[in-house]
Write a protein that holds these residues in place. Sequence first.
Motif, mmCIF file in Angstrom:
data_model
loop_
_atom_site.group_PDB
_atom_site.id
_atom_site.type_symbol
_atom_site.label_atom_id
_atom_site.label_comp_id
_atom_site.label_asym_id
_atom_site.label_seq_id
_atom_site.Cartn_x
_atom_site.Cartn_y
_atom_site.Cartn_z
ATOM 1 N N ASP A 1 0.774 -1.154 -0.188
ATOM 2 C CA ASP A 1 -0.045 -0.012 0.029
ATOM 3 C C ASP A 1 1.021 1.106 0.076
ATOM 4 O OD1 ASP A 1 -2.571 -1.689 0.049
ATOM 5 O OD2 ASP A 1 -2.155 -1.521 2.357
ATOM 6 N N PRO A 2 0.633 2.279 -0.899
ATOM 7 C CA PRO A 2 1.479 3.455 -0.776
ATOM 8 C C PRO A 2 1.216 4.155 0.397
ATOM 9 C CG PRO A 2 -0.370 3.452 -2.661
ATOM 10 C CD PRO A 2 -0.298 2.350 -1.880
ATOM 11 N N VAL A 3 2.225 5.251 0.565
ATOM 12 C CA VAL A 3 1.793 6.175 1.621
ATOM 13 C C VAL A 3 1.725 7.626 1.194
ATOM 14 C CG1 VAL A 3 3.450 4.468 3.250
ATOM 15 C CG2 VAL A 3 4.529 6.305 1.926
ATOM 16 N N SER A 4 2.118 7.792 -0.030
ATOM 17 C CA SER A 4 1.882 9.094 -0.431
ATOM 18 C C SER A 4 1.555 9.194 -2.029
ATOM 19 C CB SER A 4 2.905 10.178 -0.197
ATOM 20 O OG SER A 4 3.944 9.631 -0.936
ATOM 21 N N VAL A 5 1.214 10.319 -2.630
ATOM 22 C CA VAL A 5 0.677 10.533 -3.825
ATOM 23 C C VAL A 5 1.155 11.779 -4.187
ATOM 24 C CG1 VAL A 5 -1.705 11.176 -3.504
ATOM 25 C CG2 VAL A 5 -1.098 10.153 -5.780
ATOM 26 N N ALA B 1 6.593 2.887 1.424
ATOM 27 C CA ALA B 1 7.153 3.350 2.689
ATOM 28 C C ALA B 1 8.573 2.913 2.521
ATOM 29 C CB ALA B 1 6.611 2.663 3.941
ATOM 30 N N ASP B 2 8.909 2.003 1.741
ATOM 31 C CA ASP B 2 10.519 1.522 1.539
ATOM 32 C C ASP B 2 11.070 2.289 0.478
ATOM 33 O OD1 ASP B 2 9.210 0.414 -0.873
ATOM 34 O OD2 ASP B 2 9.466 -1.716 -0.401
ATOM 35 N N GLY B 3 10.490 3.420 -0.176
ATOM 36 C CA GLY B 3 11.165 4.095 -1.266
ATOM 37 C C GLY B 3 10.627 3.517 -2.564
ATOM 38 N N GLY B 4 10.016 2.479 -2.502
ATOM 39 C CA GLY B 4 9.653 2.316 -4.099
ATOM 40 C C GLY B 4 8.436 3.252 -4.610
ATOM 41 N N VAL B 5 8.241 3.119 -5.843
ATOM 42 C CA VAL B 5 7.509 4.066 -6.510
ATOM 43 C C VAL B 5 6.540 3.324 -7.458
ATOM 44 C CG1 VAL B 5 7.186 5.818 -8.273
ATOM 45 C CG2 VAL B 5 8.809 6.145 -6.181
ATOM 46 N N PHE B 6 5.088 3.681 -7.443
ATOM 47 C CA PHE B 6 4.275 3.128 -8.607
ATOM 48 C C PHE B 6 3.852 4.378 -9.191
ATOM 49 C CE2 PHE B 6 -0.835 2.859 -9.050
ATOM 50 C CZ PHE B 6 -0.549 1.916 -10.224
ATOM 51 N N CYS B 7 4.183 4.242 -10.571
ATOM 52 C CA CYS B 7 3.710 5.442 -11.525
ATOM 53 C C CYS B 7 2.605 5.117 -12.583
ATOM 54 C CB CYS B 7 4.809 5.753 -12.393
ATOM 55 S SG CYS B 7 4.750 7.263 -13.530
#
Length: 342
Positions: free
Chosen positions: A190-194, A219-225
């Motif tokens: 689950d992402p933490v910000s957008v 939270a681990d620094g990964g990104v979903f684009c």
Amino acid sequence: MQPFRIAVIGCGSMSKAWIEYAQQREDAQIVAMVDIRKESASALAERYGIQCGIFDDVREAIEQTGANLVFDVTIPESHAAVTTTALELGCDVLGEKPMTTSMEQARRLVQSAERHGRTYAVMQNRRYLSQIRAFRHLVEHAGIGDIGFVNADFFLGPHFGGFRDAMESPLLLDMAIHTFDQARLITGKDPVSVYCHEFNPAGSWYAGNAAAICIFEYADGGVFCYRGSWCAEGAPTSWEAEWRVNGSGGTAIWDGTHAPFAEVLLPAAEQIDGRRFRRVEAELVWDGRSGHAGCLDEMFVALSEGRKPETVCTDNIKSMAMVYGALQSAKEGRKILLSDVV
């Protein structure tokens, strides 16, 4: 468990898939059909040969028929009222997406389900496809390593007409939740910000913003684009989007149409003649049904087993938060913490 006594709320075109599903089950009976236009409920009951109560009031329908399960197939603006009433009267609720039209209402529905000890689950039919299940398995087991970068491209140009053409944010509000929910399923994260930039491209026939670029952080620094457009003419992607998941040891690919695959980095000792990767084909072994039927199957099994369905409201609200976080970011021009949205 007692048989499912179903009240179908909302008798428009969307309800047909739900009614046909219920009629296939030996442990389910439709006991009420409800619509603000009683003639619509009556006509649909007659079409399917269903002998049941016909109502224009949710409370009356449940109290008079003893329904213990509600199908909420109304318009999104009615979901909050229908679901709240059903939960208060002791029914479990299976409803169409989205949960409702605001995060504040969604939070209240989650609280109501928990307070009354009932189940409220939301239709996310695009989770229930053999290819997406195989893709999730590849991401988890093929050896691509820790997920660092997830990309989904969604480019289609459907000319629906009607209410979507007039919406302020047709892509994000009406469609993107499918892709956002798929990202949660595929990655298990689950992402933490957008941060979102929403716009209306040249040639768009929509009044509102029909395209968006969203950057979700984990939270681990990964990104979903997410890159999406609902007014993209030519070279369309699949409705399931095109996916690339980059990990620390390889990449998994799914074009939304064909079987997924991965390319995994070989150990140094096995890298012969410049060959650095091995290809891993997906195994399409998931034997569940597709789409609405698959999601409803899982919901009913969960209710029968006394557990929460995969798309229970406490989980689905996280996908909703991605939508409303993106909308807030686009309006305010800044990164939004999703904890503040949920």
